[in-house]
Design a protein around this motif. Structure first.
Motif, PDB file in Angstrom:
ATOM      1  N   LYS A   1      38.558 -46.152  13.132  1.00 35.99           N
ATOM      2  CA  LYS A   1      38.435 -45.300  11.965  1.00 35.99           C
ATOM      3  C   LYS A   1      37.059 -45.783  11.055  1.00 35.99           C
ATOM      4  O   LYS A   1      36.914 -46.931  11.009  1.00 35.99           O
ATOM      5  N   LYS A   2      36.279 -44.931  10.467  1.00 35.29           N
ATOM      6  CA  LYS A   2      35.124 -45.201   9.924  1.00 35.29           C
ATOM      7  C   LYS A   2      35.612 -45.949   8.615  1.00 35.29           C
ATOM      8  O   LYS A   2      36.433 -45.628   7.958  1.00 35.29           O
ATOM      9  N   MET A   3      34.735 -47.216   8.420  1.00 36.25           N
ATOM     10  CA  MET A   3      34.912 -47.727   7.113  1.00 36.25           C
ATOM     11  C   MET A   3      34.513 -46.851   5.788  1.00 36.25           C
ATOM     12  O   MET A   3      33.612 -46.099   6.016  1.00 36.25           O
ATOM     13  N   SER A   4      35.193 -46.761   4.904  1.00 38.05           N
ATOM     14  CA  SER A   4      35.023 -45.805   3.962  1.00 38.05           C
ATOM     15  C   SER A   4      35.438 -46.359   2.567  1.00 38.05           C
ATOM     16  O   SER A   4      36.186 -47.057   2.404  1.00 38.05           O
ATOM     17  N   LYS A   5      34.652 -45.710   1.553  1.00 39.29           N
ATOM     18  CA  LYS A   5      34.929 -46.387   0.209  1.00 39.29           C
ATOM     19  C   LYS A   5      36.370 -45.584  -0.459  1.00 39.29           C
ATOM     20  O   LYS A   5      36.806 -46.342  -1.164  1.00 39.29           O
ATOM     21  N   SER A   6      36.630 -44.552   0.213  1.00 44.11           N
ATOM     22  CA  SER A   6      37.894 -44.047  -0.253  1.00 44.11           C
ATOM     23  C   SER A   6      39.029 -44.511   0.349  1.00 44.11           C
ATOM     24  O   SER A   6      40.125 -43.930   0.337  1.00 44.11           O
ATOM     25  N   ASP A   7      39.070 -45.376   1.351  1.00 46.61           N
ATOM     26  CA  ASP A   7      40.062 -45.777   2.287  1.00 46.61           C
ATOM     27  C   ASP A   7      40.980 -46.498   1.287  1.00 46.61           C
ATOM     28  O   ASP A   7      40.673 -47.403   0.388  1.00 46.61           O
ATOM     29  N   ARG A  65      27.717 -46.314  12.614  1.00 47.02           N
ATOM     30  CA  ARG A  65      29.131 -46.236  12.316  1.00 47.02           C
ATOM     31  C   ARG A  65      29.748 -47.304  12.246  1.00 47.02           C
ATOM     32  O   ARG A  65      30.214 -47.864  13.229  1.00 47.02           O
ATOM     33  N   VAL A  66      29.736 -48.031  10.941  1.00 48.37           N
ATOM     34  CA  VAL A  66      30.688 -49.176  10.657  1.00 48.37           C
ATOM     35  C   VAL A  66      32.022 -48.852  10.651  1.00 48.37           C
ATOM     36  O   VAL A  66      32.318 -47.926   9.887  1.00 48.37           O
ATOM     37  N   MET A  67      32.959 -49.338  11.196  1.00 53.37           N
ATOM     38  CA  MET A  67      34.370 -49.197  11.370  1.00 53.37           C
ATOM     39  C   MET A  67      35.099 -49.691  10.458  1.00 53.37           C
ATOM     40  O   MET A  67      34.968 -50.893  10.042  1.00 53.37           O
ATOM     41  N   VAL A 121      20.621 -41.184   7.757  1.00 54.18           N
ATOM     42  CA  VAL A 121      21.943 -41.040   7.313  1.00 54.18           C
ATOM     43  C   VAL A 121      22.919 -41.886   8.687  1.00 54.18           C
ATOM     44  O   VAL A 121      22.084 -42.338   9.603  1.00 54.18           O
ATOM     45  N   GLY A 122      23.884 -42.213   8.308  1.00 56.75           N
ATOM     46  CA  GLY A 122      24.768 -42.474   9.375  1.00 56.75           C
ATOM     47  C   GLY A 122      25.398 -41.415  10.136  1.00 56.75           C
ATOM     48  O   GLY A 122      25.197 -40.300   9.966  1.00 56.75           O
ATOM     49  N   ASP A 123      25.936 -41.807  11.263  1.00 59.19           N
ATOM     50  CA  ASP A 123      26.389 -41.072  12.298  1.00 59.19           C
ATOM     51  C   ASP A 123      27.525 -39.859  11.729  1.00 59.19           C
ATOM     52  O   ASP A 123      27.362 -38.719  12.286  1.00 59.19           O
ATOM     53  N   ASP A 124      27.926 -40.096  10.746  1.00 54.97           N
ATOM     54  CA  ASP A 124      28.975 -39.272  10.453  1.00 54.97           C
ATOM     55  C   ASP A 124      28.378 -37.816   9.851  1.00 54.97           C
ATOM     56  O   ASP A 124      28.989 -36.924   9.596  1.00 54.97           O
ATOM     57  N   GLN A 125      27.378 -37.978   9.244  1.00 56.27           N
ATOM     58  CA  GLN A 125      26.476 -36.981   8.761  1.00 56.27           C
ATOM     59  C   GLN A 125      25.833 -36.095   9.666  1.00 56.27           C
ATOM     60  O   GLN A 125      25.170 -35.260   9.458  1.00 56.27           O
ATOM     61  N   ILE A 131      23.642 -40.971  -1.487  1.00 57.23           N
ATOM     62  CA  ILE A 131      24.990 -41.332  -1.309  1.00 57.23           C
ATOM     63  C   ILE A 131      25.899 -41.223  -2.691  1.00 57.23           C
ATOM     64  O   ILE A 131      25.233 -40.752  -3.644  1.00 57.23           O
ATOM     65  N   GLN A 132      27.121 -40.551  -2.293  1.00 58.38           N
ATOM     66  CA  GLN A 132      28.109 -40.455  -3.443  1.00 58.38           C
ATOM     67  C   GLN A 132      28.490 -41.626  -4.277  1.00 58.38           C
ATOM     68  O   GLN A 132      28.959 -42.602  -3.564  1.00 58.38           O
ATOM     69  N   PRO A 133      28.320 -41.168  -5.569  1.00 59.38           N
ATOM     70  CA  PRO A 133      29.087 -42.401  -6.378  1.00 59.38           C
ATOM     71  C   PRO A 133      30.612 -42.030  -6.538  1.00 59.38           C
ATOM     72  O   PRO A 133      31.204 -42.088  -7.607  1.00 59.38           O
ATOM     73  N   SER A 134      31.459 -42.003  -5.345  1.00 57.96           N
ATOM     74  CA  SER A 134      32.651 -41.935  -5.411  1.00 57.96           C
ATOM     75  C   SER A 134      33.511 -42.852  -5.227  1.00 57.96           C
ATOM     76  O   SER A 134      34.496 -42.921  -4.942  1.00 57.96           O
ATOM     77  N   GLY A 135      33.071 -44.103  -5.646  1.00 54.99           N
ATOM     78  CA  GLY A 135      33.723 -45.429  -5.385  1.00 54.99           C
ATOM     79  C   GLY A 135      32.819 -46.488  -5.340  1.00 54.99           C
ATOM     80  O   GLY A 135      31.393 -46.167  -5.431  1.00 54.99           O
ATOM     81  N   GLY A 195      29.401 -50.240   5.271  1.00 54.80           N
ATOM     82  CA  GLY A 195      28.984 -49.181   5.968  1.00 54.80           C
ATOM     83  C   GLY A 195      27.977 -48.246   5.315  1.00 54.80           C
ATOM     84  O   GLY A 195      26.937 -47.839   6.083  1.00 54.80           O
ATOM     85  N   ASN A 196      28.023 -48.038   4.051  1.00 50.76           N
ATOM     86  CA  ASN A 196      26.869 -47.344   3.322  1.00 50.76           C
ATOM     87  C   ASN A 196      25.620 -48.366   3.470  1.00 50.76           C
ATOM     88  O   ASN A 196      24.559 -47.589   3.550  1.00 50.76           O
ATOM     89  N   TYR A 197      26.012 -49.604   3.260  1.00 51.94           N
ATOM     90  CA  TYR A 197      24.563 -50.478   3.318  1.00 51.94           C
ATOM     91  C   TYR A 197      24.089 -50.138   4.718  1.00 51.94           C
ATOM     92  O   TYR A 197      22.761 -50.039   4.922  1.00 51.94           O
ATOM     93  N   ASP A 237      38.561 -33.039   8.122  1.00 57.74           N
ATOM     94  CA  ASP A 237      39.184 -34.426   7.886  1.00 57.74           C
ATOM     95  C   ASP A 237      39.736 -34.525   6.514  1.00 57.74           C
ATOM     96  O   ASP A 237      40.580 -34.811   6.005  1.00 57.74           O
ATOM     97  N   LYS A 238      38.869 -34.183   5.503  1.00 57.99           N
ATOM     98  CA  LYS A 238      38.943 -34.206   3.961  1.00 57.99           C
ATOM     99  C   LYS A 238      40.166 -33.590   3.501  1.00 57.99           C
ATOM    100  O   LYS A 238      41.040 -33.805   2.707  1.00 57.99           O
ATOM    101  N   ALA A 239      40.094 -32.268   3.831  1.00 56.75           N
ATOM    102  CA  ALA A 239      41.047 -31.238   3.551  1.00 56.75           C
ATOM    103  C   ALA A 239      42.272 -31.359   4.204  1.00 56.75           C
ATOM    104  O   ALA A 239      43.475 -31.340   3.526  1.00 56.75           O
TER     105      ALA A 239
END
Ligand code: AQP
Length: 339
Positions: free
Chosen positions: A201-207, A192-194, A152-156, A14-18, A23-25, A118-120
């Protein structure tokens, strides 16, 4: 498919990006714990800090988030006695194998990655080269352990298909049967927790919206408030899963319940079918607080002693390198690098 017998070994990161999200859990960590406790695998779990810096991270935040993520893993049930727990940059073989894989993977493969697109966004010329190469580093994370299973979650999913492609191409190019062709493990009610604000939309730490997610460090009042304000529709809950089709916000809350309680969606609906959201949301909030508050409490306790977290990670890196160093050495030999 590979003919060689590989030790059943799980790797995921998991990324320590936040801060960690629900969702991660539910999509990842809870599965990590299950696979650790099943006893049929060796398990390696990772804070992927090298991945996190593919987008800008303030150095102080990165260090804090890495330790907090380690605390989140341990508080959720990952035991440093049963699993190898590491920080990616402390095991240099990840980055070394990634370079080899940069030379195996094709530009066209990377250009098809939806997460990159998506990210770019519209800014593709101005993002880091690391973000583009992210999936090759992810393949290296997994294959440097000869891991066989990756929860992993579905996004991966697409990144894991690329990991398989890289293993197959490496084995083919060098005429070996060296890297395993991995099995993705994408299971459970919450792959995929939304977002709580938008069920599509996916639940995301960077939202940018904190209200869109439940953070693992949120207190009971915050969790209850976020669930109370979660977007829903005006109808009552159905009694069967089929009734959730075309109702993404309702489906998301029911899936969260099912995953937190470890029961099926149908069993949730047997209990709550017919209820309006006004009655359902406080029940969901109580369940979420019951499951998450002990984890948040334990995370806070662990974060009070960062030196102990660092010690656990240093120990994990030592254990990891006993696996990764020989695999990298053999890879270099296959590629023809002189020692
Ligand atoms: N919403 C989610 N539902 C289910 N699983 C999820 N995962 C992430 N979000 C959800 C799973 O968590 C693991 C680690 O993900 P990551 O942090 O490495 O990257 P990510 O998927 O990009 O997660 P975020 O929260 O969206 O991070 P940012 O915002 O930094 O990009 C993976 O197994 C992932 O599937």
């Amino acid at each position: 498919m590979s003919e060689q017998q590989f030790t059943p070994r799980v790797f995921s990161g998991i990324q320590p990006s936040g801060g960690l999200t629900l969702g991660n859990y539910l999509g990842a960590i809870k599965r990590f714990v299950d696979m650790q406790n099943e006893g049929s695998f060796e398990t390696v779990y990772c804070m992927v800090d090298l991945h996190a810096i593919t987008t800008w991270q303030d150095p102080k935040d990165l260090a804090h988030n890495t330790r907090e993520l380690a605390a989140g893993f341990i508080a959720s049930g990952i035991s440093p006695e049963k699993s190898i727990l590491i920080n990616q940059s402390q095991v240099p073989e990840h980055a070394q194998l990634a370079w080899i894989f940069n030379c195996v993977a094709r530009m066209g493969w990377m250009q098809r990655m939806t997460q990159f697109k998506d990210k770019a966004g519209k800014n593709a010329q101005n993002v880091s080269l690391g973000l583009f190469g992210y999936p090759a580093l992810m393949a290296a994370d997994i294959l440097i352990y000869h891991a066989t299973h990756v929860p992993v979650g579905d996004d991966q999913k697409q990144h894991l298909e690329l990991t398989r492609d890289i293993a197959i191409k490496f084995n083919h190019d060098f005429g070996v049967d060296f890297f395993p062709v991995i099995e993705p493990v994408i299971e459970g009610a919450a792959t995929r927790v939304m977002s709580l604000r938008d069920g599509t939309k996916k639940m995301s730490k960077s939202d940018p919206s904190d209200a869109s997610r439940i953070n693992m460090t949120d207190d009971a009042d915050t969790i209850a408030k976020k669930i109370r304000k979660a977007k829903t529709d005006p109808d009552a809950l159905p009694s069967e899963a089929a009734g959730l089709e075309d109702r993404p916000d309702a489906r998301n809350l029911v899936n969260i319940w099912a995953a937190l309680a470890d029961i099926s969606v149908d069993d949730v609906l047997k209990e709550v079918g017919g209820l309006q959201f006004g009655a359902f949301k406080p029940m969901l909030a109580d369940l979420a607080v019951e499951k998450l508050a002990p984890i948040a409490g334990e995370m806070a306790r662990l974060m009070a002693d960062p030196a102990e977290i660092d010690r656990i990670l240093a120990h994990g890196a030592g254990q990891a390198r006993e696996i990764t160093a020989p695999i990298l050495a053999k890879t270099y030999e296959i590629v023809g690098m002189v020692k």
